[in-house]
Structures are given as C-alpha cells and as structure tokens.
Motif scaffolding. Structure first.
Motif, PDB file in Angstrom:
ATOM      1  N   GLY A 129       0.804  -1.215   0.000  1.00 37.78           N
ATOM      2  CA  GLY A 129       0.000   0.000   0.000  1.00 37.78           C
ATOM      3  C   GLY A 129       0.835   1.261   0.000  1.00 37.78           C
ATOM      4  O   GLY A 129       1.946   1.298  -0.553  1.00 37.78           O
ATOM      5  N   ALA A 130       0.316   2.310   0.620  1.00 42.49           N
ATOM      6  CA  ALA A 130       0.889   3.650   0.491  1.00 42.49           C
ATOM      7  C   ALA A 130       2.354   3.722   0.893  1.00 42.49           C
ATOM      8  O   ALA A 130       3.155   4.394   0.231  1.00 42.49           O
ATOM      9  CB  ALA A 130       0.061   4.633   1.326  1.00 42.49           C
ATOM     10  N   ILE A 131       2.725   3.041   1.982  1.00 38.56           N
ATOM     11  CA  ILE A 131       4.114   3.091   2.426  1.00 38.56           C
ATOM     12  C   ILE A 131       5.040   2.509   1.370  1.00 38.56           C
ATOM     13  O   ILE A 131       6.046   3.117   0.979  1.00 38.56           O
ATOM     14  CB  ILE A 131       4.291   2.342   3.767  1.00 38.56           C
ATOM     15  CG1 ILE A 131       3.573   3.086   4.892  1.00 38.56           C
ATOM     16  CG2 ILE A 131       5.768   2.148   4.085  1.00 38.56           C
ATOM     17  CD1 ILE A 131       4.237   4.378   5.312  1.00 38.56           C
ATOM     18  N   MET A 132       4.706   1.332   0.867  1.00 44.58           N
ATOM     19  CA  MET A 132       5.581   0.698  -0.123  1.00 44.58           C
ATOM     20  C   MET A 132       5.547   1.441  -1.450  1.00 44.58           C
ATOM     21  O   MET A 132       6.576   1.531  -2.141  1.00 44.58           O
ATOM     22  CB  MET A 132       5.182  -0.758  -0.324  1.00 44.58           C
ATOM     23  CG  MET A 132       6.191  -1.556  -1.147  1.00 44.58           C
ATOM     24  SD  MET A 132       7.857  -1.603  -0.418  1.00 44.58           S
ATOM     25  CE  MET A 132       7.602  -2.767   0.911  1.00 44.58           C
ATOM     26  N   PHE A 133       4.410   2.004  -1.833  1.00 45.89           N
ATOM     27  CA  PHE A 133       4.350   2.798  -3.058  1.00 45.89           C
ATOM     28  C   PHE A 133       5.308   3.982  -2.958  1.00 45.89           C
ATOM     29  O   PHE A 133       6.030   4.307  -3.913  1.00 45.89           O
ATOM     30  CB  PHE A 133       2.932   3.322  -3.311  1.00 45.89           C
ATOM     31  CG  PHE A 133       1.886   2.259  -3.569  1.00 45.89           C
ATOM     32  CD1 PHE A 133       2.200   0.908  -3.593  1.00 45.89           C
ATOM     33  CD2 PHE A 133       0.568   2.624  -3.770  1.00 45.89           C
ATOM     34  CE1 PHE A 133       1.230  -0.052  -3.816  1.00 45.89           C
ATOM     35  CE2 PHE A 133      -0.416   1.672  -4.003  1.00 45.89           C
ATOM     36  CZ  PHE A 133      -0.087   0.334  -4.015  1.00 45.89           C
ATOM     37  N   GLY A 134       5.301   4.644  -1.800  1.00 47.86           N
ATOM     38  CA  GLY A 134       6.183   5.795  -1.610  1.00 47.86           C
ATOM     39  C   GLY A 134       7.645   5.410  -1.629  1.00 47.86           C
ATOM     40  O   GLY A 134       8.486   6.095  -2.235  1.00 47.86           O
ATOM     41  N   ILE A 135       7.994   4.306  -0.960  1.00 47.23           N
ATOM     42  CA  ILE A 135       9.374   3.813  -0.989  1.00 47.23           C
ATOM     43  C   ILE A 135       9.799   3.517  -2.426  1.00 47.23           C
ATOM     44  O   ILE A 135      10.926   3.818  -2.834  1.00 47.23           O
ATOM     45  CB  ILE A 135       9.500   2.560  -0.101  1.00 47.23           C
ATOM     46  CG1 ILE A 135       9.363   2.942   1.378  1.00 47.23           C
ATOM     47  CG2 ILE A 135      10.827   1.840  -0.345  1.00 47.23           C
ATOM     48  CD1 ILE A 135       9.281   1.747   2.315  1.00 47.23           C
ATOM     49  N   SER A 136       8.900   2.957  -3.197  1.00 52.23           N
ATOM     50  CA  SER A 136       9.188   2.619  -4.594  1.00 52.23           C
ATOM     51  C   SER A 136       9.583   3.852  -5.397  1.00 52.23           C
ATOM     52  O   SER A 136      10.544   3.830  -6.173  1.00 52.23           O
ATOM     53  CB  SER A 136       7.974   1.951  -5.235  1.00 52.23           C
ATOM     54  OG  SER A 136       7.574   0.796  -4.526  1.00 52.23           O
ATOM     55  N   ALA A 137       8.820   4.921  -5.221  1.00 56.66           N
ATOM     56  CA  ALA A 137       9.089   6.154  -5.966  1.00 56.66           C
ATOM     57  C   ALA A 137      10.464   6.723  -5.618  1.00 56.66           C
ATOM     58  O   ALA A 137      11.220   7.146  -6.505  1.00 56.66           O
ATOM     59  CB  ALA A 137       8.007   7.189  -5.687  1.00 56.66           C
ATOM     60  N   ILE A 138      10.795   6.740  -4.346  1.00 56.34           N
ATOM     61  CA  ILE A 138      12.093   7.285  -3.939  1.00 56.34           C
ATOM     62  C   ILE A 138      13.225   6.406  -4.451  1.00 56.34           C
ATOM     63  O   ILE A 138      14.256   6.902  -4.923  1.00 56.34           O
ATOM     64  CB  ILE A 138      12.132   7.449  -2.408  1.00 56.34           C
ATOM     65  CG1 ILE A 138      11.161   8.558  -1.988  1.00 56.34           C
ATOM     66  CG2 ILE A 138      13.552   7.768  -1.931  1.00 56.34           C
ATOM     67  CD1 ILE A 138      10.997   8.718  -0.492  1.00 56.34           C
TER      68      ILE A 138
END
Length: 379
Positions: free
Chosen positions: A111-120
C-alpha cells in the motif's frame, strides 16, 4: 560527467524530496468503465511524481502507483518516508531503502508506504546514473537490445463495440500485442474477431473470481487463444488457487502486480502459480527490488513481464530493467490512453509497437517541465 569520489559525501546527500501530483486529461471522448485503477468514465489520468534533489543539485525522478490512492501515498512520503531519507547519501541506495523498509514495516508491507518507498528508490537510481554518467540499464548489467516490443494496454470499456473500436485503433498504431481489461466473454470474443488470429491478446481481470468461478470462465475463454489470463482470482495472494488455475484452466497465468515484497514473489514462484510474473516497480520497492525478482524468476525459468500501467519514471524504470535483465520474450506495457500531453513529449512514444531503450544518464529523460507545470494539481 562522472562524479568525483571526493565530492560524493559533501554533494550527494539528499537535500529535498518533493511530491508532485499531475493530472492529464484524456483528449479523446471514449468512455471507460469502472475498474481497479479509477472511476467510471474517468476524464483524466492522475500520476504521483517524486523529485529528489541532492545537496550538489543532482535531481532524480521517481513515480509511485497512486490513482485514487494518491492522497494517502503523498502523505506517506511527505510525513513518514522523506524524513528518514533527508541527509543520507543518495548513492547508498540498497542500505537506505532496506533501513527505511525495516523502520516502517510496522505500518504495513504494502500500500501507500511501499508505493512511496518505490518512488524514492526509482529516483535514487536516476541520481546514481546521472552521477556516474551511465543509463540505469548499464548499472543493471547492460542492455542486450536497443528497443523492446510493447503491448497496448486498454482500459476497461465493457461495451463490446467500444472494445472493437479501440482494438482497431491500437492495431492501426502499429501494435501487434494487446491487453484487455474486460470481464465478459462477449467483449473478449469481439476483440479477438477484430484483431484476428495473429495478434497476441492478454486479459487482465483484476482479481474478481473465486477459483471455481475462474475455472468456469477459463473454459469459456479458451477458444480465444489468450497469451495469458491475468489475476483471475480473489484474493490475489491465493497462490495455491492460482497454481490450480494454471494446472486446470488451460490458459497461461500471469500475476504479481499486487505483490509487494520479495517473499511474496518467492512464494508465488515456489507454488508454481504463474507462467508470467509481473512485478510493478512503482508498487513493490522500485528498481532495487525489481532486479531481485528477475533473479528469482530466472531460477525458476519464469518469464518476467513488468507491470507498467503508468507513463512516467515508473515506465522508464521498467524499460531499463527489461532491457538489461529480461528475455527475448519481454514486453513493455504501454498505457493506451488518449492523453492531452505526455510527460516525456514524443521521446518515449512507441513506434510500430516498439519502444526505444533510453541511453542518456539515469532514466534517460526528465519529465517535461512545461507538462508538469501545466497539469500539476496544487493542494
């Protein structure tokens, strides 16, 4: 110009992480049905971009899978993930991303946490390539090809006539591989009639059925010679159910866009659940984790078909990884939308169904500043 090692510690620390929401309207008048990625008759495509800037001014771009979840992902990056990254060297990608995952695991591994880590993570690979003067595919071992075949990934239309119209448009644009997101036999039948027997058609149904329902549907879909049936079962982590579908359904199975960790991919492959595994770099940890899935898949002789239902840095990450780590059968998913503007202008548009592998440093291209400015959603 390659980075001088003496300046790395001083200039390559992460100074700023910005989250930019871009919403680009559809130029055409065709209507989509409601599906997993967005609302019925959606009029625009929403993207979440991440811009990472180092102390020395090197900029990397990433992308998170967002759509209607963008507010949650934006908040996760700005309030939870970014503070853990500021002041750390942008070149220490592996150790930084592992540290962030460990520190945030208590909030969920998807979800949101892993999506954000992915972008960075994607942005940091862009920075590493720019700092060393190399394209990402070279950092991954080097590309064996200069271009990759694409499949036109259509939205869900439901109306068979609209499906036919868009199949014909994609064929006229030079695509010989198509993906449908339909869930009715009639729509698939009409698509196959329009495309003929020589065109590869895949079908992504976004996890709607029980195993029994999926087996019943596969019997009805077998006559249409699908290259694969994608994510037919709810819940998506039912790998034993997928394995049964693969054994009994008579259609090759693809899945993986909803898997978020390497352990899930390992379980999926160990269960013999898929013919094609589909990691989504903007959802499951970025390029760092994506390259590990390629290694896992190679060990089990499974083809990787990277999920790329986006057209920003996440798409470019997929192209670089597929060019460097994929097989001769690798395809790139091209989101077949009538957008008013493309984030990279004409630079990455497929020609005759083929997309060119970028050879500039990092991801090869930065988003067009005018497009970002004109379509940015400011809160």
């Amino acid at each position: 110009m390659p980075l001088d090692r003496g300046t790395a510690d001083r200039d390559m620390k992460i100074a700023m992480i910005e989250v930019i929401v871009v919403a680009i309207p559809f130029a055409g008048g065709s209507k989509s049905a409601e599906s997993a990625w967005g609302k019925k008759n959606a009029s625009r495509a929403d993207s979440l971009l991440v811009k990472v800037t180092t102390e020395g001014g090197v900029i990397g771009w990433g992308e998170a899978f967002g759509f209607t979840a963008i507010p949650a992902v934006k908040a996760a990056i700005e309030e939870v993930i970014a503070p853990l990254c500021i002041g750390v060297s942008a070149l220490n990608i592996g150790s930084l991303m592992l540290d962030v995952q460990k520190r945030l695991h208590i909030f969920g591994r998807s979800g949101a946490i892993m999506f954000g880590i992915s972008a960075i993570d994607i942005a940091l690979w862009d920075i590493l390539g720019k700092a060393t003067g190399q394209p990402v595919h070279r950092l991954l071992g080097g590309a064996a090809v200069s271009e990759l075949a694409c499949y036109a990934s259509l939205v869900r239309y439901t109306d068979p006539q609209l499906v036919v119209e868009n199949v014909n448009r994609a064929l006229a644009d030079g695509f010989s591989h198509l993906k449908l997101h339909e869930v009715t036999v009639d729509a698939v039948r009409e698509a196959r009639k329009a495309a003929g027997d020589s065109v590869d058609i895949t079908l992504d149904v976004n996890c709607p059925w029980t195993v029994r329902e999926a087996l019943d549907m596969s019997a009805k879909l077998r006559p249409f010679n699908l290259r694969w049936l994608e994510e037919p079962i709810w819940p998506p982590e039912n790998f034993d159910g997928l394995a049964r579908m693969r054994r009994e359904g008579g259609i090759p199975i693809a899945a993986g866009e909803n898997a978020s960790t390497l352990v899930e991919f390992q379980q999926m492959l160990s269960a013999g659940a898929v013919d094609f595994v589909q990691p989504s770099p903007a959802k499951m940890g970025g390029i760092s984790e994506l390259q590990k899935v390629f290694a896992l898949a190679a060990a089990s002789a499974t083809v990787v078909m990277v999920h790329t239902f986006y057209d920003g840095p996440g798409l470019l990450a997929s192209v670089h990884a597929s060019a460097a780590l994929g097989s001769k059968d690798s395809l790139v998913e091209w989101r077949y939308f009538d957008l008013e503007a493309q984030l990279y202008g004409d630079a990455v548009l497929p020609k005759n169904g083929m997309i060119t592998v970028p050879h500039g440093p990092g991801l090869g291209y930065d988003p067009d500043a005018d497009v970002v400015r004109n379509f940015e959603v400011r809160s």
